[in-house]
Scaffold this motif. Structure first.
Motif, PDB file in Angstrom:
ATOM      1  N   TYR A   1      29.989   5.590 -38.629  1.00 31.05           N
ATOM      2  CA  TYR A   1      30.261   4.601 -39.667  1.00 31.05           C
ATOM      3  C   TYR A   1      29.087   3.660 -39.945  1.00 31.05           C
ATOM      4  O   TYR A   1      29.254   2.670 -40.650  1.00 31.05           O
ATOM      5  CB  TYR A   1      31.493   3.773 -39.290  1.00 31.05           C
ATOM      6  CG  TYR A   1      32.734   4.602 -39.114  1.00 31.05           C
ATOM      7  CD1 TYR A   1      33.216   5.393 -40.155  1.00 31.05           C
ATOM      8  CD2 TYR A   1      33.417   4.625 -37.900  1.00 31.05           C
ATOM      9  CE1 TYR A   1      34.341   6.171 -39.998  1.00 31.05           C
ATOM     10  CE2 TYR A   1      34.556   5.395 -37.735  1.00 31.05           C
ATOM     11  CZ  TYR A   1      35.016   6.171 -38.785  1.00 31.05           C
ATOM     12  OH  TYR A   1      36.135   6.943 -38.626  1.00 31.05           O
ATOM     13  N   ASN A   2      27.907   3.937 -39.382  1.00 32.21           N
ATOM     14  CA  ASN A   2      26.716   3.125 -39.657  1.00 32.21           C
ATOM     15  C   ASN A   2      25.600   3.988 -40.221  1.00 32.21           C
ATOM     16  O   ASN A   2      25.575   5.213 -40.018  1.00 32.21           O
ATOM     17  CB  ASN A   2      26.198   2.448 -38.378  1.00 32.21           C
ATOM     18  CG  ASN A   2      27.104   1.338 -37.902  1.00 32.21           C
ATOM     19  OD1 ASN A   2      27.557   0.508 -38.678  1.00 32.21           O
ATOM     20  ND2 ASN A   2      27.364   1.302 -36.600  1.00 32.21           N
ATOM     21  N   THR A   3      24.652   3.346 -40.866  1.00 33.63           N
ATOM     22  CA  THR A   3      23.444   4.007 -41.367  1.00 33.63           C
ATOM     23  C   THR A   3      22.247   3.085 -41.145  1.00 33.63           C
ATOM     24  O   THR A   3      22.379   1.865 -41.291  1.00 33.63           O
ATOM     25  CB  THR A   3      23.562   4.317 -42.876  1.00 33.63           C
ATOM     26  OG1 THR A   3      24.659   5.217 -43.086  1.00 33.63           O
ATOM     27  CG2 THR A   3      22.288   4.964 -43.408  1.00 33.63           C
TER      28      THR A   3
ATOM     29  N   SER B   1      20.452   8.654 -40.305  1.00 34.65           N
ATOM     30  CA  SER B   1      21.611   8.466 -39.432  1.00 34.65           C
ATOM     31  C   SER B   1      21.189   7.911 -38.085  1.00 34.65           C
ATOM     32  O   SER B   1      20.024   7.968 -37.693  1.00 34.65           O
ATOM     33  CB  SER B   1      22.330   9.799 -39.241  1.00 34.65           C
ATOM     34  OG  SER B   1      21.442  10.756 -38.677  1.00 34.65           O
TER      35      SER B   1
ATOM     36  N   ASP C   1      28.876   1.536 -43.288  1.00 32.54           N
ATOM     37  CA  ASP C   1      29.112   2.351 -44.474  1.00 32.54           C
ATOM     38  C   ASP C   1      30.233   1.776 -45.330  1.00 32.54           C
ATOM     39  O   ASP C   1      30.344   2.104 -46.514  1.00 32.54           O
ATOM     40  CB  ASP C   1      29.474   3.783 -44.075  1.00 32.54           C
ATOM     41  CG  ASP C   1      28.308   4.502 -43.415  1.00 32.54           C
ATOM     42  OD1 ASP C   1      27.205   3.932 -43.383  1.00 32.54           O
ATOM     43  OD2 ASP C   1      28.508   5.623 -42.917  1.00 32.54           O
TER      44      ASP C   1
ATOM     45  N   SER D   1      27.990   1.179 -49.801  1.00 27.40           N
ATOM     46  CA  SER D   1      28.205   2.593 -50.103  1.00 27.40           C
ATOM     47  C   SER D   1      26.891   3.353 -50.022  1.00 27.40           C
ATOM     48  O   SER D   1      25.925   3.010 -50.686  1.00 27.40           O
ATOM     49  CB  SER D   1      28.783   2.754 -51.507  1.00 27.40           C
ATOM     50  OG  SER D   1      28.800   4.125 -51.864  1.00 27.40           O
ATOM     51  N   PHE D   2      26.865   4.413 -49.186  1.00 32.50           N
ATOM     52  CA  PHE D   2      25.673   5.249 -49.115  1.00 32.50           C
ATOM     53  C   PHE D   2      25.867   6.549 -49.908  1.00 32.50           C
ATOM     54  O   PHE D   2      25.098   7.473 -49.782  1.00 32.50           O
ATOM     55  CB  PHE D   2      25.314   5.548 -47.658  1.00 32.50           C
ATOM     56  CG  PHE D   2      24.783   4.348 -46.955  1.00 32.50           C
ATOM     57  CD1 PHE D   2      23.440   4.021 -47.027  1.00 32.50           C
ATOM     58  CD2 PHE D   2      25.625   3.508 -46.251  1.00 32.50           C
ATOM     59  CE1 PHE D   2      22.940   2.894 -46.402  1.00 32.50           C
ATOM     60  CE2 PHE D   2      25.126   2.387 -45.617  1.00 32.50           C
ATOM     61  CZ  PHE D   2      23.785   2.073 -45.697  1.00 32.50           C
TER      62      PHE D   2
END
Length: 725
Positions: free
Chosen positions: A136-138, A187, A220, A224-225
């Motif tokens: 859930y992260n970037t 990522s 995320d 929005s990615f």
């Protein structure tokens, strides 16, 4: 049987909604439950157990203790994880997530009064029940012409490249993309517990007018990615990052096993619990996670916290539901299976494509494309290999195919489908993107028989790959210092190898379309082909220099024993720095000694300094290799030693150029060949029928040559070469 595209997309949406409901931050349909007699809110944020405030029985462990603080700006109370001093904006016990405010790393933000430039805030989650969520992260970097690196525990674990031609790092409102222009993303690795971010400019020299750049780990859900659907407000949010110190990030958590030891905390018996490995680095069980049973929802960590979902156990409703499901399943089973097969095929294809695109961006593909479009890369001479081809060539990168390992990565031997033997270099991915691109760009422009040939590359893998011609006989260091009596290192071979490498460096410095400084000339980077011809390799540290430039100012790097002392003190690398390193290699060939050796006192001794000392004390033949002394003409050896001595001058300006070095070595080789030819002629006259059988076209005698009147004329030519000193 074909399914209409519209119907097919409907089927996909229905199936995805059934098997993978999207995670949202809407408050659950149940009431968040805290322990009895414990506060359950801080400001507007609900705090469910195992998190809690004030009294020890209100939270499961000190890691889950929450402190409610009054914000001086908004005058609203906000919850913080007390042990980590992190602000929390949402708790989710069902998904075992918490949303925190994570620091943003800024670079060159001199105009920003709200942030401390290059401020470093280290968050260490080691030994805690929390980790940064990979799902859930970037990792996001915004700015112009930057290499952004994500580092953990002193190691680079991720990175990306962002470029922009107009040097304006305001996000492009029209492109709505973050694929390497103005910003880039990648990522996170698994089990990330602590990190920091660094931003490195692609320019050689920074400018006071450079715009602010920043990097962060972002949720995320907050941002929005899916760039194709990014809203104007999200674009504005990206442009506003320069004025922010923190942005939301997601932590995953679990109940660690040790929390049950000597503790009153017990998981309710009506909850469904299972082993968890969220914080494990070794794939072993580290804790527990719990859910409510089927038909219930609520907080599984509190006694009585799971409540029945209204209507779930109603028999009439359930019977009707199963009748509908049964009929629908019977009528649509064939169509469903076909749709499922098509969905699987489409999703797999999309996943593979997305994965390749992600690796392409991470491995510097965008930067490489920019250099290709500018004409820096000779595309006609290189090939983009697929991962499938290289896996087949190397037997899936079998460890038995490893040719060698170095600071940049591992080299494997492989065979392509057309029968060509190749060497495949797998880079150490993190932090090596620029070295990989640099080596690819430089080698694509070089066409010299004494430089290892680049055949192509592969960018669609997690680790970038380069493919070279295969050089079968290892490197010069191994061959010189691990003596092979079957194929000995003769004086003729040493002289030829020195001349070939000198010629290759002369080509790089003076003949290539733009001057190239190798910056890591050493015997391990000199390979020997099937005929023991020398090939210069490993251009990861090399640099292309503009014709007008006289030096390159850079962070000092190189190999101890070969490093130019002048470069070490000034950080200015010139073509004469490569000359110094070549002088060390030439001294190695003459003496057979390693660049760094241990002496009786236990200290390390530099070959370069010892060689210079012997030359100045007129003790050259105390250090020259015994085989060289036996096979070489004394005047030739002295000429080569004098050349090495000049290359090792402390003052770079006094060193010869590689052109001068090459011409002198070629002159010594001509004299050596002339002497060998004369010796062969005299031996034939003496032996009558005896013939010399030189190995690989080069003759090596086992005794001192016979000196004749013709030899004296040869020695006069050597005297002329010595006069060049």
């Amino acid at each position: 049987m074909m399914i209409p595209q519209f119907t097919f997309h409907i089927i996909i949406l229905i199936i995805i909604s059934l098997i993978s409901p999207p995670l949202t931050y809407a408050q659950a349909e149940y009431e968040f439950i805290a322990q009895r007699d414990c506060a359950s809110t801080c400001g507007t944020i609900s705090i469910p157990f195992p998190f809690g405030m004030n009294e020890p029985h209100c939270y499961a462990h000190k890691w889950f203790e929450v402190e409610c603080k009054l914000d001086n700006t908004s005058h609203i109370e906000k919850p913080y994880l007390k042990s980590l001093n992190l602000e929390v904006t949402l708790f989710d016990v069902n998904s075992a997530l918490v949303e925190i405010m994570n620091p943003i790393y800024h670079s060159n933000c001199k105009k920003n009064n709200n942030n401390n430039n290059n401020k470093t805030v280290v968050i260490n989650l080691k030994d805690s029940p929390f980790i940064y969520s990979q799902q859930y992260n970037t990792f996001l970097a915004v700015g112009c012409n930057n290499l952004a690196f994500l580092q953990s525990n002193g190691t680079t674990v991720g990175g990306c490249v962002s470029i922009c031609e107009d040097n304006n790092n305001n996000f492009n409102l029209e492109s709505r993309s973050c694929n390497g222009r103005y910003c880039c993303e990648t990522s996170l690795p698994m089990h990330l517990a602590e990190y920091n971010a660094t931003l490195q400019g692609l320019r050689k020299e920074s400018s006071d007018h450079d715009e602010c750049s920043y990097a962060l780990i972002a949720s995320d859900f907050w941002f929005s990615f899916d760039w194709s659907f990014m809203t104007d407000s999200e674009i504005e949010k990206m442009n506003n990052l320069k004025n922010m110190e923190y942005a939301p990030g997601i932590l995953e958590w679990e109940i660690l096993n040790e929390m049950f030891v000597n503790s009153t905390f017990q998981i309710p018996s009506d909850s469904v619990c299972y082993d968890s490995k969220r914080t494990s680095l070794t794939n072993r069980t580290t804790g527990r996670r719990c859910d409510c049973p089927s038909g219930y929802n609520g907080n599984p960590y509190v006694l009585g916290g799971c409540t029945v979902i209204q209507g779930f156990f109603n028999k009439n409703n359930r019977s009707k539901k199963w009748v509908i499901v049964g009929v629908s399943s019977s009528l649509g089973s064939i169509g469903f299976l076909i749709g499922l097969w098509l969905l699987h095929k489409d999703v797999k294809k999309r996943m593979i494509k997305k994965r390749k695109e992600k690796f392409f961006k991470r491995n510097g593909g965008l930067l490489l494309q920019k250099r290709m479009s500018s004409g820096e890369v000779n595309i006609d001479q290189t090939v983009l290999f697929t991962l499938k081809d290289l896996k087949k060539a190397t037997d899936n990168f079998n460890k038995n195919r490893v040719l060698g390992k170095g600071g940049q990565g591992t080299v494997y031997k492989g065979m392509l489908v057309d029968g060509r033997i190749v060497a495949v270099k797998k880079f150490k991915v993190e932090g090596k993107v620029e070295e990989f691109i640099n080596e690819f760009v430089i080698l694509s422009q070089i066409n010299n028989r004494n430089v290892v040939k680049l055949l192509g590359c592969c960018l669609e893998t997690e680790i970038p790959l380069l493919v070279y011609e295969f050089i079968p006989n290892g490197n010069l260091f191994e061959y010189l210092h691990d003596r092979n009596e079957d194929i000995p290192m003769t004086w003729d071979m040493r002289l030829r190898i020195a001349t070939e490498i000198a010629g290759a460096l002369f080509y790089l410095h003076s003949i290539a379309s733009q001057p190239i400084y190798h910056r890591d000339v050493k015997s391990t980077n000199i390979l020997l082909d099937e005929k023991y011809r020398a090939k210069l390799a490993d251009f990861g540290a090399s640099r292309i220099i503009s014709i007008e430039a006289t030096h390159l100012t850079t962070v000092v790097q190189g190999t101890f024993g070969y490093l130019d002392p002048e470069y070490f003190h000034t950080s200015q690398f010139t073509e004469k720095s490569d000359v110094y390193s070549f002088g060390v290699v030439l001294a190695e060939l003459l003496t057979g000694k390693k660049p760094i050796t241990s002496v009786e006192s236990g200290e390390s001794q530099s070959l370069a300094s010892y060689f210079v000392q012997c030359m100045e004390e007129n003790r050259l033949f105390d250090i020259v290799d015994e085989r060289v002394t036996k096979e070489g003409e004394k005047e030739h050896i002295v000429a080569g030693a004098n050349l090495a001595y000049r290359c090792l001058e402390m003052n770079g300006r006094k060193r010869p150029t590689m052109k001068e070095v090459t011409l002198e070595l070629e002159g010594i080789m001509r004299l050596n060949k002339k002497l060998n030819a004369q010796q062969n002629h005299e031996e034939i006259e003496l032996a009558g029928i005896e013939e010399s059988q030189p190995w690989d076209g080069y003759y090596a005698s086992n005794s001192w040559p016979i000196v004749s009147s013709q030899t004296h004329s040869t020695n006069s030519e050597v005297t002329h070469i010595l006069a060049l000193k």
